[in-house]
Design a protein around this motif. Sequence first.
Motif, short mmCIF file in Angstrom:
data_model
loop_
_atom_site.label_atom_id
_atom_site.label_comp_id
_atom_site.label_asym_id
_atom_site.label_seq_id
_atom_site.Cartn_x
_atom_site.Cartn_y
_atom_site.Cartn_z
N ASN A 56 0.76 -1.09 0.12
CA ASN A 56 -0.07 0.09 0.07
C ASN A 56 0.80 1.32 -0.02
O ASN A 56 0.76 1.88 1.02
N PRO A 57 1.62 1.28 -0.93
CA PRO A 57 2.52 2.59 -1.27
C PRO A 57 2.06 4.15 -1.06
O PRO A 57 2.50 4.92 -0.64
N ALA A 58 0.81 4.14 -1.65
CA ALA A 58 0.05 5.37 -1.80
C ALA A 58 -0.50 5.93 -0.65
O ALA A 58 -0.90 5.17 0.35
N ALA A 59 -0.18 7.14 -0.34
CA ALA A 59 -0.76 7.85 0.75
C ALA A 59 -2.31 8.28 0.47
O ALA A 59 -2.71 8.13 -0.60
N HIS A 64 -7.82 6.75 2.17
CA HIS A 64 -8.12 5.31 2.20
C HIS A 64 -7.08 4.42 2.85
O HIS A 64 -7.34 3.47 3.72
N LYS A 65 -5.87 5.04 2.67
CA LYS A 65 -4.62 4.25 3.28
C LYS A 65 -4.92 4.29 4.95
O LYS A 65 -4.54 3.57 5.71
N SER A 125 -3.16 5.15 14.67
CA SER A 125 -3.61 6.43 13.79
C SER A 125 -2.48 6.39 12.52
O SER A 125 -1.22 5.47 12.78
N ALA A 126 -2.52 7.01 11.44
CA ALA A 126 -1.66 7.11 10.40
C ALA A 126 -0.28 7.69 10.81
O ALA A 126 0.71 7.28 10.47
N THR A 127 -0.41 8.71 11.81
CA THR A 127 1.00 9.46 12.37
C THR A 127 1.66 8.23 13.32
O THR A 127 2.74 8.47 12.96
N ARG A 128 0.87 7.64 14.01
CA ARG A 128 1.96 6.52 14.53
C ARG A 128 2.58 5.57 13.62
O ARG A 128 3.63 5.15 13.84
N TYR A 129 1.84 5.09 12.62
CA TYR A 129 2.34 4.31 11.59
C TYR A 129 3.46 5.00 10.96
O TYR A 129 4.36 4.10 10.76
N GLN A 130 3.42 6.19 10.71
CA GLN A 130 4.47 6.96 9.91
C GLN A 130 5.63 7.00 10.66
O GLN A 130 6.79 6.42 10.34
#
Length: 81
Positions: A19-22, A25-26, A37-42
């Motif tokens: 899932n490379p695209a930001a 949906h991601k 969260s996406a922030t924690r993922y990053q």
Amino acid sequence: MGVVLSSRERLILIFEEANPAAGGHKEERIRQTFGFSATRYQQLLLGMLDRQDAEEEFPQLVHRLRRLTLERQALRRGRAA
């Protein structure tokens, strides 16, 4: 023997490879898959980029993410100047 990726770290790298695209949906898939969260993922993803074990198991992904990180940093420096 050095540091070894945890199962969660390995799953994050596998997820990023698939899932490379930001985008929205991601972000939702991250929340559904990992429960954070996406922030924690990053934060977790970027924290693995300098690790030898991550580079050994996912060389193309790690090199691509390092390149993208450097490009973003250069853009930010350019805007700040």
